[in-house]
Design an enzyme around this catalytic site. Structure first.
Site, PDB file in Angstrom:
ATOM      1  N   THR A 286       0.798  -1.162   0.105  1.00  0.00           N
ATOM      2  CA  THR A 286      -0.080  -0.099   0.127  1.00  0.00           C
ATOM      3  C   THR A 286       0.990   1.394   0.018  1.00  0.00           C
ATOM      4  OG1 THR A 286      -0.108   0.419   2.511  1.00  0.00           O
ATOM      5  CG2 THR A 286      -1.561  -1.353   1.510  1.00  0.00           C
ATOM      6  N   ASP A 287       0.362   2.316  -0.376  1.00  0.00           N
ATOM      7  CA  ASP A 287       0.814   3.549   0.110  1.00  0.00           C
ATOM      8  C   ASP A 287       0.618   3.883   1.620  1.00  0.00           C
ATOM      9  OD1 ASP A 287       2.362   6.035  -0.368  1.00  0.00           O
ATOM     10  OD2 ASP A 287       1.137   6.612  -2.297  1.00  0.00           O
ATOM     11  N   TYR A 288       1.463   4.983   1.963  1.00  0.00           N
ATOM     12  CA  TYR A 288       1.736   5.342   3.469  1.00  0.00           C
ATOM     13  C   TYR A 288       0.215   5.221   4.151  1.00  0.00           C
ATOM     14  CZ  TYR A 288       4.345   7.137   7.093  1.00  0.00           C
ATOM     15  OH  TYR A 288       4.910   7.241   8.512  1.00  0.00           O
ATOM     16  N   GLY A 289      -0.033   4.290   4.846  1.00  0.00           N
ATOM     17  CA  GLY A 289      -1.533   4.527   5.693  1.00  0.00           C
ATOM     18  C   GLY A 289      -2.595   4.496   4.763  1.00  0.00           C
TER      19      GLY A 289
END
Length: 583
Positions: free
Chosen positions: A276-279
């Site tokens: 995933t991307d950040y968070g």
């Protein structure tokens, strides 16, 4: 070399299996607990660089318990080695960490921003720049870069247009492949760096150019205009893929089974792991998809393997298995893909391969004279000559030149977004320093900042010398006009600063900020020849400038060697051969 690249591509595409790797990972999986498998799917920040919310991860404890598979944003081989030592020597199974960083357009030798690079129309030079970035990053402990970003972007208001290759899907695909091959090589060298294709998918098409927004388009347009660069990177053998923050067809990209399973894995044959991307799993809540546990279930079912910083997998996957909503096989498959990446990178055979150099050996690979020469030559290829009335350019080196503007004596206006691994000291020359050196013994440079970068203050963090200082407007204007009155020619270093583009840096108005335009207009009234060096991370509106300024050279954000490269072109030692890749 070509054969080796194809072999790597086939391995990640899943068309052929390495029997030795299968046996090794199969045996390792059989020894792992469910908690340890989930730990391999957990990616947390190491703390040196913030690209999202700050999180107290108690990093050492997570690593020792086998509850962390990868780390991002730790810079420096000594720090990486210390973490890797915990993973290899103190955790139960000794599984090495995968260490990632945003190495977007260089590590310490900084190349032009990706949008600028695309204006060279030179995929081989772009590949060479990625190879230098890989050499430098792997010499300092990094295994994995979150690049290339191949999102097609048509809306210049979107700040991350700076990170892409422009509007054309065919050119975007060629550049995507060049970057993947430059970073990854054939996975046999100690300097091969795993690439991460991003952002999958359609992030560049967010509505109204607003970061993290939704996307709504037909599948016909997706496949013809937006998908080709992603597919090209997969065909080049990219080792990992990052999901995007946006919605596609009403589903979040991080939990979109059609995007991840149907298109990426089944249709295009991607066999690497997906992060995933950040968070991103946590941010699904903001898009209306329920709480973290529910979104964790959706992401895992869609085929997303690794959770970057949301902690959804480590907090909820075990419970979801007990409830029968997620199968152990789904977790095994995700874990296997992460372990395969570590195997291909050679981390099982030598966990310290990227963090074991002496200072003397490392110095042969970081910010070397050879790397700087390559960057300087390439940077000059990216500049676009927009206007040259009366053949004003090139300038004579024996002239008295007034260098005016907020980008004239700062490296901030040279580097651009995503330079998280730059040296702490002022290692890079400013435009003023480069210009004074270029005319030394012949001409003269009179410098004045002239104005602030924008009317609403610096938009900067304090305490670092390379940031553009805030000045008294009237005093700065007088200094600029006095310098210009004494000069033969006026060179204006104006436009955007680094913070104007990049992530979370969308703009509504794309004209030059008023304070700069007003100063430029005052300088034009002096009746002297005026050259505008226009710095930008996106296409901007230059209608007034086109009508009133004699020469305009778009220099983007050219990186660590931009000062010298600008002078190379400004004084005629090199030709500005760049061509625009955006409207």
């Amino acid at each position: 070399m070509f054969f080796a690249i194809v072999v790597a591509a086939v391995a990640f595409a899943g068309s052929a299996r390495d029997k030795k790797m299968d046996a090794f990972i199969g045996k390792l999986l059989s020894r792992m607990t469910l908690s340890e498998k989930i730990g391999q799917l957990n990616l947390q920040p190491g703390g040196d660089v913030s690209t999202g919310g700050d999180m107290d991860t108690e990093l050492g404890g997570l690593i020792a318990r086998g509850e962390l598979g990868a780390v991002l944003n730790t810079v420096g081989r000594d720090k990486v080695r210390a973490m890797q030592q915990i993973a290899v020597e103190k955790s139960r199974l000794g599984i090495p960490l995968l260490v990632g960083l945003d190495v977007i357009h260089g590590y310490q030798t900084i190349f032009p921003i990706p949008l600028a690079q695309s204006c060279s129309w030179n995929p081989e030079a772009i590949r060479q720049g990625a190879r230098i970035a890989a050499e430098e990053a792997t010499s300092d402990g990094i295994d994995w870069t979150y690049s290339p970003m191949v999102d097609i972007a048509l809306d210049a208001r979107w700040g991350r247009i700076a990170e892409g290759a422009g509007e054309d899907p065919y050119l975007g695909g060629l550049i995507a492949q060049a970057l993947v091959r430059g970073y990854q090589g054939d996975f046999t060298s100690v300097h091969d760096l795993m690439a991460c294709l991003k952002h999958y998918a359609l992030y560049g098409a967010v509505e109204a150019g607003r970061d993290y927004n939704t996307v709504d388009m037909s599948h016909l347009r997706m496949f013809n205009q937006y998908f080709p660069p992603y597919k090209a990177a997969v065909e080049a053998g990219v080792g990992s893929v990052m999901t995007s923050f946006n919605l596609v067809d009403g589903e979040h990209a991080t939990a979109n089974r059609w995007l991840i399973d149907d298109v990426l894995r089944r249709s295009w044959g991607f066999g690497g792991f997906i992060v995933t991307d950040y968070g991103s799993i946590a941010e699904m809540t903001s898009h209306g998809f329920g709480d973290l546990k529910h979104n964790t279930e959706l992401a895992m079912k869609a085929g997303t393997d690794m959770d970057m910083c949301a902690r959804g997998y480590v907090q909820h996957l075990e419970a979801l298995v007990k409830e029968g909503k997620i199968s152990k096989k789904q977790i095994d498959d995700a874990c296997r893909r992460v372990l395969e990446a570590k195997y291909v990178m050679g981390l099982f055979s030598d966990p310290y391969r990227h963090c074991n150099m002496s200072d003397a050996e490392q110095a042969k690979h970081l910010f070397t004279d050879a790397h700087r020469r390559v960057a300087r030559d390439f940077t000059a290829e990216t500049f676009v000559l927009l206007k040259n009335e009366g053949q004003l350019l090139p300038l004579r080196k024996d002239a008295t030149i007034a260098l005016i503007g907020p980008n004239g004596d700062t490296t901030d206006g040279l580097l651009g977004t995503w330079c998280v691994s730059r040296p702490k000291s002022d290692a890079y020359p400013t435009l003023r320093q480069a210009m004074e050196k270029a005319v030394e013994g012949r001409g003269k440079v009179l410098y004045a900042q002239g104005c602030n970068i924008a009317p609403y203050g610096r938009m900067r963090r304090a305490g670092a010398s390379w940031y553009i200082p805030e000045v008294d407007s009237e005093k700065a204007r007088r200094e600029a006009m006095d310098a210009a009155a004494k000069a033969d020619v006026i060179v204006c270093a104006m436009g955007e600063c680094a913070d104007f583009s990049g992530e979370a840096s969308s703009r509504v108005y794309l004209e030059m900020p008023d304070v700069q335009r007003e100063l430029l207009a005052d300088l034009v009234t002096l009746g002297k020849p005026v050259v505008l060096l226009h710095f930008s991370g996106r296409p901007t509106i230059l209608t007034w400038e086109k009508e009133h300024v004699d020469a305009i050279l778009n220099v983007w954000f050219g990186g660590s060697e931009a000062g010298d490269a600008i002078c190379d072109v400004l004084f005629g030692d090199k030709v500005p051969s760049g061509k625009l890749t955006t409207s």
